[in-house]
Design a protein around this motif. Sequence first.
Motif, PDB file in Angstrom:
ATOM      1  N   PHE A 170       0.837  -1.204   0.000  1.00 29.02           N
ATOM      2  CA  PHE A 170       0.000   0.000   0.000  1.00 29.02           C
ATOM      3  C   PHE A 170       0.872   1.255   0.000  1.00 29.02           C
ATOM      4  CE2 PHE A 170      -2.206   3.433   2.159  1.00 29.02           C
ATOM      5  CZ  PHE A 170      -3.401   3.498   1.454  1.00 29.02           C
ATOM      6  N   PHE A 171       1.898   1.276   0.861  1.00 28.59           N
ATOM      7  CA  PHE A 171       2.800   2.431   0.887  1.00 28.59           C
ATOM      8  C   PHE A 171       3.527   2.588  -0.453  1.00 28.59           C
ATOM      9  CE2 PHE A 171       2.729   2.171   5.640  1.00 28.59           C
ATOM     10  CZ  PHE A 171       2.387   3.497   5.873  1.00 28.59           C
ATOM     11  N   GLU A 212      14.682  -1.063   6.762  1.00 35.41           N
ATOM     12  CA  GLU A 212      15.529   0.031   7.241  1.00 35.41           C
ATOM     13  C   GLU A 212      16.908  -0.475   7.674  1.00 35.41           C
ATOM     14  OE1 GLU A 212      14.715   3.082   7.008  1.00 35.41           O
ATOM     15  OE2 GLU A 212      12.518   3.195   7.009  1.00 35.41           O
ATOM     16  N   ARG A 213      17.918   0.378   7.500  1.00 37.01           N
ATOM     17  CA  ARG A 213      19.241   0.069   8.047  1.00 37.01           C
ATOM     18  C   ARG A 213      19.192   0.046   9.563  1.00 37.01           C
ATOM     19  NH1 ARG A 213      20.331   3.221   3.537  1.00 37.01           N
ATOM     20  NH2 ARG A 213      21.743   2.245   2.026  1.00 37.01           N
ATOM     21  N   ASN A 214      18.487   0.989  10.132  1.00 39.22           N
ATOM     22  CA  ASN A 214      18.297   1.077  11.576  1.00 39.22           C
ATOM     23  C   ASN A 214      16.816   1.351  11.833  1.00 39.22           C
ATOM     24  OD1 ASN A 214      18.231   1.539  14.292  1.00 39.22           O
ATOM     25  ND2 ASN A 214      19.731   3.199  14.300  1.00 39.22           N
ATOM     26  N   LEU A 220      13.224   5.463   5.350  1.00 40.15           N
ATOM     27  CA  LEU A 220      12.304   5.182   4.243  1.00 40.15           C
ATOM     28  C   LEU A 220      10.844   5.299   4.683  1.00 40.15           C
ATOM     29  CD1 LEU A 220      14.275   2.159   2.771  1.00 40.15           C
ATOM     30  CD2 LEU A 220      14.029   4.410   1.726  1.00 40.15           C
ATOM     31  N   LEU A 221      10.450   4.505   5.659  1.00 36.55           N
ATOM     32  CA  LEU A 221       9.086   4.577   6.188  1.00 36.55           C
ATOM     33  C   LEU A 221       9.127   5.463   7.429  1.00 36.55           C
ATOM     34  CD1 LEU A 221       6.159   3.833   6.077  1.00 36.55           C
ATOM     35  CD2 LEU A 221       6.683   1.655   7.184  1.00 36.55           C
ATOM     36  N   TYR A 229       2.243   8.440   8.759  1.00 36.39           N
ATOM     37  CA  TYR A 229       3.428   7.799   8.191  1.00 36.39           C
ATOM     38  C   TYR A 229       3.445   8.003   6.679  1.00 36.39           C
ATOM     39  CZ  TYR A 229       3.086   5.245  12.628  1.00 36.39           C
ATOM     40  OH  TYR A 229       2.969   4.940  13.951  1.00 36.39           O
ATOM     41  N   LYS A 230       4.670   8.002   6.104  1.00 41.69           N
ATOM     42  CA  LYS A 230       4.796   8.004   4.656  1.00 41.69           C
ATOM     43  C   LYS A 230       6.065   7.269   4.244  1.00 41.69           C
ATOM     44  CE  LYS A 230       7.154  12.468   3.977  1.00 41.69           C
ATOM     45  NZ  LYS A 230       7.115  13.745   3.219  1.00 41.69           N
TER      46      LYS A 230
END
Length: 239
Positions: A170-171, A212-214, A220-221, A229-230
């Motif tokens: 969805f995102f 995500e890296r962290n 990203l999110l 959120y985006k």
Amino acid sequence: MQANEATILLVDDEPTIVRMLKKVLEKEGFAHIDTAATGEEALAACDSRSYDYIVLDVMLPGQSGFEVCPKLRQRTDAPILFLTARSSDLDKLSGFALGGDDYVTKPFNPLEVAARIKAKLRRIVKFAEGPSTQGVYDFGRFRLNELAGELTVEDRRIPCPAQVFQLLLFFCKHPNRIFNKQELYERVWGESSFSDDNTVMVHIYRIRERIERNPAEPELLVTVRGLGYKLVRGGNDDV
């Protein structure tokens, strides 16, 4: 996916509940239904057959449903609905964190369970937003292949439970757009949230764990304070 094509596994040690659910599901058109009374039987069933949906009781003899769920996740990405008398927020959060996709508390209406299964299977095949583009969404660090149902992060395929995949999809279809928790629940889960913010929060974190890296410092999110959120296509925004 039509109901008569889907394979369902019911895991519960109460014969009356199993018989009732199986009877209702058969009336709703489901023709391929297996049952298991223990976690061990459920694991053995998933070793020998592929399932499209699993209904899993929490209070099982031997290994509990919460203990069995991560082991099932090693074998299948099929949606898992927890069926249990335990209704606290902590129990629900634990179920989602362990790999569950949905949660229904006892006593329950078996027709509701059937409706949830049908709705989930429809969204797996054809996402609720409309006709599938069957596209590949490339965000640099990760790629999501809608047709193949695959998430690839830095060229490594990452296991992704069905509901986590659908939320991320969805995102991906709506990059750089902000959605609040209620909107996400209604548009991805297909029903009113009834102030159930925890479900969305848990699934957001499960996405971040994968892409995500962290996860504690998402790039990203991202969270947009006070709004939602985006999913962005690059470095972290000023949020």
